[in-house]
Design a protein around this motif. Sequence first.
Motif, PDB file in Angstrom:
ATOM      1  N   THR A 131      28.339  71.820  49.020  1.00 45.09           N
ATOM      2  CA  THR A 131      28.608  73.140  49.621  1.00 45.09           C
ATOM      3  C   THR A 131      27.660  73.473  50.754  1.00 45.09           C
ATOM      4  OG1 THR A 131      27.187  74.189  47.957  1.00 45.09           O
ATOM      5  CG2 THR A 131      29.544  74.040  47.465  1.00 45.09           C
ATOM      6  N   GLY A 132      26.665  72.647  51.008  1.00 45.14           N
ATOM      7  CA  GLY A 132      25.688  72.915  52.059  1.00 45.14           C
ATOM      8  C   GLY A 132      25.309  71.636  52.761  1.00 45.14           C
ATOM      9  N   GLY A 133      24.393  71.763  53.715  1.00 43.53           N
ATOM     10  CA  GLY A 133      23.972  70.592  54.466  1.00 43.53           C
ATOM     11  C   GLY A 133      24.881  70.336  55.654  1.00 43.53           C
ATOM     12  N   PRO A 134      24.981  69.087  56.099  1.00 42.01           N
ATOM     13  CA  PRO A 134      25.847  68.761  57.239  1.00 42.01           C
ATOM     14  C   PRO A 134      27.312  69.147  56.981  1.00 42.01           C
ATOM     15  CG  PRO A 134      24.374  66.936  56.727  1.00 42.01           C
ATOM     16  CD  PRO A 134      24.210  67.915  55.628  1.00 42.01           C
TER      17      PRO A 134
ATOM     18  N   HIS B 123      30.112  67.796  57.929  1.00 43.27           N
ATOM     19  CA  HIS B 123      31.068  66.738  57.624  1.00 43.27           C
ATOM     20  C   HIS B 123      31.023  66.322  56.150  1.00 43.27           C
ATOM     21  CE1 HIS B 123      27.331  64.447  58.308  1.00 43.27           C
ATOM     22  NE2 HIS B 123      27.863  63.510  57.539  1.00 43.27           N
ATOM     23  N   LEU B 124      30.026  66.823  55.389  1.00 40.94           N
ATOM     24  CA  LEU B 124      29.943  66.513  53.964  1.00 40.94           C
ATOM     25  C   LEU B 124      30.523  67.622  53.094  1.00 40.94           C
ATOM     26  CD1 LEU B 124      26.321  65.022  53.731  1.00 40.94           C
ATOM     27  CD2 LEU B 124      28.473  63.771  53.898  1.00 40.94           C
ATOM     28  N   HIS B 125      30.818  68.785  53.668  1.00 44.20           N
ATOM     29  CA  HIS B 125      31.303  69.918  52.872  1.00 44.20           C
ATOM     30  C   HIS B 125      32.632  69.563  52.205  1.00 44.20           C
ATOM     31  CE1 HIS B 125      28.822  73.237  55.064  1.00 44.20           C
ATOM     32  NE2 HIS B 125      28.080  72.227  54.636  1.00 44.20           N
ATOM     33  N   GLY B 126      32.733  69.894  50.921  1.00 46.89           N
ATOM     34  CA  GLY B 126      33.955  69.656  50.175  1.00 46.89           C
ATOM     35  C   GLY B 126      34.028  68.317  49.481  1.00 46.89           C
ATOM     36  N   GLN B 127      33.115  67.416  49.779  1.00 43.80           N
ATOM     37  CA  GLN B 127      33.128  66.112  49.111  1.00 43.80           C
ATOM     38  C   GLN B 127      32.627  66.262  47.679  1.00 43.80           C
ATOM     39  OE1 GLN B 127      31.219  62.965  51.246  1.00 43.80           O
ATOM     40  NE2 GLN B 127      32.163  63.495  53.212  1.00 43.80           N
ATOM     41  N   THR B 128      33.227  65.508  46.782  1.00 42.90           N
ATOM     42  CA  THR B 128      32.864  65.559  45.365  1.00 42.90           C
ATOM     43  C   THR B 128      32.424  64.184  44.904  1.00 42.90           C
ATOM     44  OG1 THR B 128      35.142  65.112  44.682  1.00 42.90           O
ATOM     45  CG2 THR B 128      34.499  67.427  44.921  1.00 42.90           C
TER      46      THR B 128
ATOM     47  N   SER C  31      20.056  72.087  46.433  1.00 42.85           N
ATOM     48  CA  SER C  31      20.702  73.349  46.791  1.00 42.85           C
ATOM     49  C   SER C  31      21.989  73.142  47.576  1.00 42.85           C
ATOM     50  CB  SER C  31      19.740  74.222  47.604  1.00 42.85           C
ATOM     51  OG  SER C  31      19.395  73.585  48.816  1.00 42.85           O
ATOM     52  N   ASN C  32      22.250  71.920  48.031  1.00 44.52           N
ATOM     53  CA  ASN C  32      23.463  71.638  48.802  1.00 44.52           C
ATOM     54  C   ASN C  32      24.650  71.272  47.917  1.00 44.52           C
ATOM     55  OD1 ASN C  32      22.058  72.061  51.186  1.00 44.52           O
ATOM     56  ND2 ASN C  32      21.523  69.905  51.412  1.00 44.52           N
ATOM     57  N   VAL C  33      24.471  71.214  46.602  1.00 46.42           N
ATOM     58  CA  VAL C  33      25.564  70.846  45.701  1.00 46.42           C
ATOM     59  C   VAL C  33      25.690  71.908  44.613  1.00 46.42           C
ATOM     60  CG1 VAL C  33      25.310  68.380  46.141  1.00 46.42           C
ATOM     61  CG2 VAL C  33      24.062  69.418  44.259  1.00 46.42           C
ATOM     62  N   ASN C  34      26.888  72.049  44.086  1.00 42.57           N
ATOM     63  CA  ASN C  34      27.167  72.948  42.967  1.00 42.57           C
ATOM     64  C   ASN C  34      28.069  72.240  41.977  1.00 42.57           C
ATOM     65  OD1 ASN C  34      25.674  75.209  43.617  1.00 42.57           O
ATOM     66  ND2 ASN C  34      27.318  76.177  44.786  1.00 42.57           N
ATOM     67  N   LEU C  35      27.991  72.660  40.733  1.00 37.50           N
ATOM     68  CA  LEU C  35      28.871  72.104  39.717  1.00 37.50           C
ATOM     69  C   LEU C  35      30.312  72.534  39.962  1.00 37.50           C
ATOM     70  CD1 LEU C  35      26.669  72.675  36.543  1.00 37.50           C
ATOM     71  CD2 LEU C  35      27.176  70.489  37.614  1.00 37.50           C
TER      72      LEU C  35
END
Length: 227
Positions: A42-45, A47-52, A98-102
């Motif tokens: 959910t954070g960071g660059p 182009h990585l948003h939404g990747q699981t 902090s850039n990832v969420n469950l």
Amino acid sequence: MSRKMQLAMLPKSLRPKGKLKKNELNPIKRWNIVTGDKVMVTGGPEHLHGQTGIVLAVLREKKRVIVEGVNMRMKHLKQRYWESKGQSFMAPASMHYSNVNLIDPVTGEATRVKRAYLEDGTKVRIAKRSGAIIEKPAYKPERPKNIVAGPKDTPAEDVLEVTYQPFTDFGSLDPLPEHVLRGEDADARDEKDGGIEQGGRRGRQKGRSARGSKLFSLSKLRRRKNG
């Protein structure tokens, strides 16, 4: 108490040699993300948003996580003596926690979590988005690479064999000397038995020092008379 204050209270010999980064000063006490969880970026660059992906490792000291198939980077290995060329391969790099969420098991979207207790007292993680329970993945320890005994392995019979036999026949030993039973020291016994005249070890040392001081005083008197 912050991490910086805790290190300041330690003696210099116990402090870490290198300086800690700002990210490592205040460690996180309670982690909601563990190895094996499915998370979404959910954070960071952008182009990585939404990747699981599934969390492969949690670096708690650095506050970073490694997610499978996310933030892929090229890694290079040095050439070994039996290889003609070094190896290069793609591997996931770490990213800040902090850039990832469950992922919510009901909606399939990223969610924050809270902690709660069930009726039987077990602690669980609850998704704030839907209120569903997010169970922790089962911990699977790494199995040993080789579980078959080889020719150089010690057999179980030899490992369990008792080879040490403690000594128990103390009655066959010679009795201790009287000065040992009385608790006297060897030097004190020499002084008591020998002295200066009979030639005890400590007495001989005292006699030599006394003779040396007498010779020194005689030579001093002769110098004064001659002067």
